[in-house]
Design a protein around this motif. Structure first.
Motif, PDB file in Angstrom:
ATOM      1  N   ARG A   1     -25.707 -17.984 -34.142  1.00  0.00           N
ATOM      2  CA  ARG A   1     -27.243 -19.212 -34.497  1.00  0.00           C
ATOM      3  C   ARG A   1     -26.711 -20.726 -35.386  1.00  0.00           C
ATOM      4  NH1 ARG A   1     -28.919 -14.969 -35.957  1.00  0.00           N
ATOM      5  NH2 ARG A   1     -30.859 -13.695 -34.487  1.00  0.00           N
ATOM      6  N   PRO A   2     -25.090 -20.653 -34.068  1.00  0.00           N
ATOM      7  CA  PRO A   2     -24.593 -22.554 -34.574  1.00  0.00           C
ATOM      8  C   PRO A   2     -25.373 -23.856 -35.958  1.00  0.00           C
ATOM      9  CG  PRO A   2     -24.100 -22.295 -32.765  1.00  0.00           C
ATOM     10  CD  PRO A   2     -25.163 -21.058 -32.704  1.00  0.00           C
ATOM     11  N   GLY A   3     -24.430 -23.946 -36.297  1.00  0.00           N
ATOM     12  CA  GLY A   3     -25.541 -24.889 -36.551  1.00  0.00           C
ATOM     13  C   GLY A   3     -24.699 -26.900 -35.927  1.00  0.00           C
ATOM     14  N   GLU A   4     -25.483 -27.394 -35.252  1.00  0.00           N
ATOM     15  CA  GLU A   4     -25.180 -28.439 -34.402  1.00  0.00           C
ATOM     16  C   GLU A   4     -24.968 -29.557 -35.193  1.00  0.00           C
ATOM     17  OE1 GLU A   4     -22.908 -27.844 -32.055  1.00  0.00           O
ATOM     18  OE2 GLU A   4     -23.695 -25.580 -31.731  1.00  0.00           O
ATOM     19  N   PRO A  55     -21.707 -26.518 -42.041  1.00  0.00           N
ATOM     20  CA  PRO A  55     -21.318 -27.006 -43.218  1.00  0.00           C
ATOM     21  C   PRO A  55     -21.454 -28.632 -43.563  1.00  0.00           C
ATOM     22  CG  PRO A  55     -19.431 -26.832 -41.390  1.00  0.00           C
ATOM     23  CD  PRO A  55     -20.379 -26.382 -41.158  1.00  0.00           C
ATOM     24  N   ASP A  56     -22.261 -29.260 -42.233  1.00  0.00           N
ATOM     25  CA  ASP A  56     -22.752 -30.912 -42.907  1.00  0.00           C
ATOM     26  C   ASP A  56     -24.004 -30.655 -43.043  1.00  0.00           C
ATOM     27  OD1 ASP A  56     -21.309 -32.557 -40.452  1.00  0.00           O
ATOM     28  OD2 ASP A  56     -21.293 -31.026 -39.739  1.00  0.00           O
ATOM     29  N   ALA A  57     -24.768 -29.370 -43.115  1.00  0.00           N
ATOM     30  CA  ALA A  57     -25.946 -28.499 -43.919  1.00  0.00           C
ATOM     31  C   ALA A  57     -25.744 -28.432 -45.545  1.00  0.00           C
ATOM     32  CB  ALA A  57     -26.874 -28.089 -43.229  1.00  0.00           C
ATOM     33  N   LEU A  58     -24.671 -27.675 -45.574  1.00  0.00           N
ATOM     34  CA  LEU A  58     -23.685 -27.837 -46.730  1.00  0.00           C
ATOM     35  C   LEU A  58     -23.968 -29.012 -47.685  1.00  0.00           C
ATOM     36  CD1 LEU A  58     -22.175 -24.422 -45.907  1.00  0.00           C
ATOM     37  CD2 LEU A  58     -23.827 -24.148 -47.351  1.00  0.00           C
ATOM     38  N   VAL A  59     -22.977 -29.312 -47.293  1.00  0.00           N
ATOM     39  CA  VAL A  59     -22.525 -30.671 -47.886  1.00  0.00           C
ATOM     40  C   VAL A  59     -23.776 -31.944 -48.344  1.00  0.00           C
ATOM     41  CG1 VAL A  59     -21.391 -33.306 -47.791  1.00  0.00           C
ATOM     42  CG2 VAL A  59     -20.205 -31.056 -47.212  1.00  0.00           C
ATOM     43  N   ALA A  60     -25.082 -31.815 -47.615  1.00  0.00           N
ATOM     44  CA  ALA A  60     -26.420 -32.956 -47.729  1.00  0.00           C
ATOM     45  C   ALA A  60     -26.758 -32.271 -49.077  1.00  0.00           C
ATOM     46  CB  ALA A  60     -27.223 -32.574 -46.205  1.00  0.00           C
ATOM     47  N   ASP A  61     -26.837 -30.578 -48.447  1.00  0.00           N
ATOM     48  CA  ASP A  61     -28.078 -29.783 -49.329  1.00  0.00           C
ATOM     49  C   ASP A  61     -27.051 -30.235 -50.768  1.00  0.00           C
ATOM     50  OD1 ASP A  61     -29.426 -29.055 -47.767  1.00  0.00           O
ATOM     51  OD2 ASP A  61     -28.897 -27.229 -47.538  1.00  0.00           O
ATOM     52  N   ALA A  67     -19.577 -14.576 -23.887  1.00  0.00           N
ATOM     53  CA  ALA A  67     -20.464 -15.513 -24.959  1.00  0.00           C
ATOM     54  C   ALA A  67     -21.190 -15.582 -24.270  1.00  0.00           C
ATOM     55  CB  ALA A  67     -19.680 -16.278 -25.927  1.00  0.00           C
ATOM     56  N   PRO A  68     -22.450 -15.453 -25.458  1.00  0.00           N
ATOM     57  CA  PRO A  68     -24.612 -15.508 -24.907  1.00  0.00           C
ATOM     58  C   PRO A  68     -24.642 -16.869 -24.791  1.00  0.00           C
ATOM     59  CG  PRO A  68     -23.553 -13.941 -26.829  1.00  0.00           C
ATOM     60  CD  PRO A  68     -22.080 -14.177 -26.821  1.00  0.00           C
ATOM     61  N   PRO A  69     -25.537 -17.334 -23.863  1.00  0.00           N
ATOM     62  CA  PRO A  69     -25.831 -18.850 -24.353  1.00  0.00           C
ATOM     63  C   PRO A  69     -25.892 -19.013 -25.380  1.00  0.00           C
ATOM     64  CG  PRO A  69     -26.479 -17.327 -22.415  1.00  0.00           C
ATOM     65  CD  PRO A  69     -26.357 -16.284 -23.648  1.00  0.00           C
ATOM     66  N   ASP A  70     -25.450 -20.138 -25.937  1.00  0.00           N
ATOM     67  CA  ASP A  70     -26.192 -21.500 -26.834  1.00  0.00           C
ATOM     68  C   ASP A  70     -25.087 -20.872 -28.154  1.00  0.00           C
ATOM     69  OD1 ASP A  70     -28.059 -22.986 -25.629  1.00  0.00           O
ATOM     70  OD2 ASP A  70     -29.590 -21.096 -25.866  1.00  0.00           O
ATOM     71  N   SER A  71     -24.281 -19.554 -27.893  1.00  0.00           N
ATOM     72  CA  SER A  71     -23.215 -19.210 -29.109  1.00  0.00           C
ATOM     73  C   SER A  71     -22.305 -20.453 -29.204  1.00  0.00           C
ATOM     74  CB  SER A  71     -22.820 -17.723 -28.896  1.00  0.00           C
ATOM     75  OG  SER A  71     -22.484 -17.803 -28.305  1.00  0.00           O
ATOM     76  N   ARG A  72     -21.314 -20.159 -30.271  1.00  0.00           N
ATOM     77  CA  ARG A  72     -20.110 -20.398 -30.831  1.00  0.00           C
ATOM     78  C   ARG A  72     -19.126 -19.517 -31.162  1.00  0.00           C
ATOM     79  NH1 ARG A  72     -20.463 -23.385 -35.928  1.00  0.00           N
ATOM     80  NH2 ARG A  72     -21.378 -25.556 -34.501  1.00  0.00           N
ATOM     81  N   VAL A  73     -18.295 -19.318 -30.242  1.00  0.00           N
ATOM     82  CA  VAL A  73     -16.650 -18.821 -30.150  1.00  0.00           C
ATOM     83  C   VAL A  73     -16.109 -19.170 -31.011  1.00  0.00           C
ATOM     84  CG1 VAL A  73     -15.173 -18.332 -28.876  1.00  0.00           C
ATOM     85  CG2 VAL A  73     -16.610 -18.196 -27.186  1.00  0.00           C
ATOM     86  N   VAL A  74     -16.530 -18.236 -32.029  1.00  0.00           N
ATOM     87  CA  VAL A  74     -14.984 -19.079 -33.999  1.00  0.00           C
ATOM     88  C   VAL A  74     -13.779 -18.743 -33.906  1.00  0.00           C
ATOM     89  CG1 VAL A  74     -15.436 -18.139 -36.049  1.00  0.00           C
ATOM     90  CG2 VAL A  74     -17.994 -18.887 -35.087  1.00  0.00           C
ATOM     91  N   THR A 106     -14.589 -24.618 -33.377  1.00  0.00           N
ATOM     92  CA  THR A 106     -15.427 -25.529 -34.927  1.00  0.00           C
ATOM     93  C   THR A 106     -14.134 -26.142 -35.210  1.00  0.00           C
ATOM     94  OG1 THR A 106     -13.322 -23.357 -35.324  1.00  0.00           O
ATOM     95  CG2 THR A 106     -15.260 -22.482 -35.112  1.00  0.00           C
ATOM     96  N   PRO A 107     -14.639 -26.950 -36.227  1.00  0.00           N
ATOM     97  CA  PRO A 107     -14.492 -27.795 -36.800  1.00  0.00           C
ATOM     98  C   PRO A 107     -12.953 -27.464 -37.770  1.00  0.00           C
ATOM     99  CG  PRO A 107     -16.046 -28.158 -37.623  1.00  0.00           C
ATOM    100  CD  PRO A 107     -16.392 -26.889 -36.460  1.00  0.00           C
ATOM    101  N   ALA A 108     -12.030 -27.710 -37.535  1.00  0.00           N
ATOM    102  CA  ALA A 108     -10.418 -28.019 -38.870  1.00  0.00           C
ATOM    103  C   ALA A 108     -11.308 -27.654 -40.203  1.00  0.00           C
ATOM    104  CB  ALA A 108      -9.894 -29.273 -38.927  1.00  0.00           C
ATOM    105  N   ARG A 109     -11.377 -26.065 -40.855  1.00  0.00           N
ATOM    106  CA  ARG A 109     -11.249 -25.973 -42.173  1.00  0.00           C
ATOM    107  C   ARG A 109     -10.008 -26.006 -43.211  1.00  0.00           C
ATOM    108  NH1 ARG A 109     -12.881 -21.751 -39.121  1.00  0.00           N
ATOM    109  NH2 ARG A 109     -12.028 -19.712 -40.092  1.00  0.00           N
ATOM    110  N   ARG A 110      -8.828 -26.131 -42.524  1.00  0.00           N
ATOM    111  CA  ARG A 110      -7.539 -25.148 -43.195  1.00  0.00           C
ATOM    112  C   ARG A 110      -6.900 -27.248 -42.877  1.00  0.00           C
ATOM    113  NH1 ARG A 110      -4.792 -21.499 -41.245  1.00  0.00           N
ATOM    114  NH2 ARG A 110      -4.143 -20.832 -43.368  1.00  0.00           N
ATOM    115  N   VAL A 111      -6.776 -27.379 -43.720  1.00  0.00           N
ATOM    116  CA  VAL A 111      -5.009 -28.660 -44.051  1.00  0.00           C
ATOM    117  C   VAL A 111      -4.034 -27.885 -45.027  1.00  0.00           C
ATOM    118  CG1 VAL A 111      -5.973 -29.551 -46.482  1.00  0.00           C
ATOM    119  CG2 VAL A 111      -4.923 -31.223 -44.218  1.00  0.00           C
TER     120      VAL A 111
END
Length: 311
Positions: free
Chosen positions: A171-174, A302-308, A147-154, A244-249
């Motif tokens: 370019r993941p949001g941290e 997703p945190d930014a989406l909720v904040a917006d 994986a490239p540096p600073d990337s997130r494995v999805v 990645t954070p859990a997004r299915r329940v």
């Protein structure tokens, strides 16, 4: 945040921790026996635990109710979410994962040879683009090496000839420290609510803070509205071990009624979920033998989406 009051006429108001318990890829949702749907309710914190925090969170949810429309006219049984998108390919393949995990507008960028491999495996050519000198904003990157540096494995997939194919977010949001604390506080308030049911594994996921804030907000609103049973946080095949954070329940109860054993409760839940506004409206809701599976597609931040959405 999501509506805690619900539609008119409804009832009263490290690696991620959400992989399958045995860390093996799941081809289908695990069967949960009837008794298992209500297990470990005695492990919940008492109703007075963190009462002040719970009151603050629930007050915020009530104030935020104005953000969500009410259902009007449609009977609960007819107001469910749209049918799930068609899934191409076998579970655990890039084609199946792409259809279930990513919004239709999100493409995969890859080198020529990787694009050919993905196309041959069933990924639609119009969802692929050249990696070129960079990756367009909003696209994910498919690579066959590290994986490239600073990337997130999805997600990661076995290749027919050996080795792995990785899907990464370049370019993941941290989340900030404040955002992580917000997740944990909301999760603890959810678990402190006496109407919340969650087994040890689901509770551990919540306490870890590794839950997509869109989903966590939805669960908190459900608990404030009438109570919810959280059975598990299943992952899509290919995402086992992804950071990645859990997004299915998987929900096994709502308002004290087991779902889907109680069709009226399941319909009420589906109607309420369908009434939510983005980013809180789930991308997919499926009624299974084991409960109601609620899913969001991958979002880089997703945190930014909720904040917006809650400004």
């Amino acid at each position: 945040m999501p509506d805690a009051a619900g539609p008119a006429g409804s009832g009263p108001a490290a690696g991620p921790r959400h992989a399958d318990p045995d860390d093996t890829p799941a081809r289908a949702l695990p069967r949960l026996g009837h008794r298992a749907r209500h297990r470990d309710r005695s492990t919940r914190p008492g109703p007075l635990v963190r009462g002040g925090l719970l009151a603050l969170v629930l007050a915020a949810l009530v104030v935020a109710a104005a953000l969500v429309p009410r259902l009007t006219g449609a009977p609960p049984g007819e107001a469910g979410t749209a049918a799930p998108p068609p899934t191409a390919g076998e579970p655990g393949t890039p084609a199946a994962w792409l259809s279930a995990a990513l919004p239709p507008t999100t493409d995969l960028a890859a080198a020529d040879a990787v694009r050919e491999e993905l196309s041959a495996s069933g990924v639609p050519p119009d969802r692929l683009r050249p990696a070129g000198a960079g990756v367009a904003s909003g696209s994910l990157l498919a690579v066959t090496g590290a994986a490239p540096p600073d990337s997130r494995v999805v997600a990661r997939f076995d290749r027919p000839g050996g080795g792995e194919l990785l899907v990464v977010d370049p370019r993941p949001g941290e989340p900030t420290a404040e955002q992580l604390e917000r997740r944990r506080s909301l999760a603890e308030a959810l678990l402190a609510n006496p109407t919340t049911g969650a087994g040890p594994e689901a509770a551990d996921v919540l306490r870890s803070g590794e839950v997509d804030l869109r989903l966590l907000s939805l669960l908190a609103a459900l608990a404030a509205r009438e109570g919810v049973g959280v059975a598990a946080f299943p992952v899509l095949p290919g995402e086992e071990g992804a950071a990645t954070p859990a997004r299915r329940v998987l929900l096994d109860a709502v308002g004290g009624a087991a779902v889907p054993d109680d069709p009226a409760a399941a319909d009420r839940l589906r109607a309420w979920l369908a009434a939510q506004r983005p980013p809180f409206r789930p991308d997919d809701v499926q009624v299974t033998d084991d409960g109601v599976l609620v899913s969001f597609r991958y979002a880089p931040d997703p945190d930014a989406l909720v904040a917006d959405a809650t400004r």
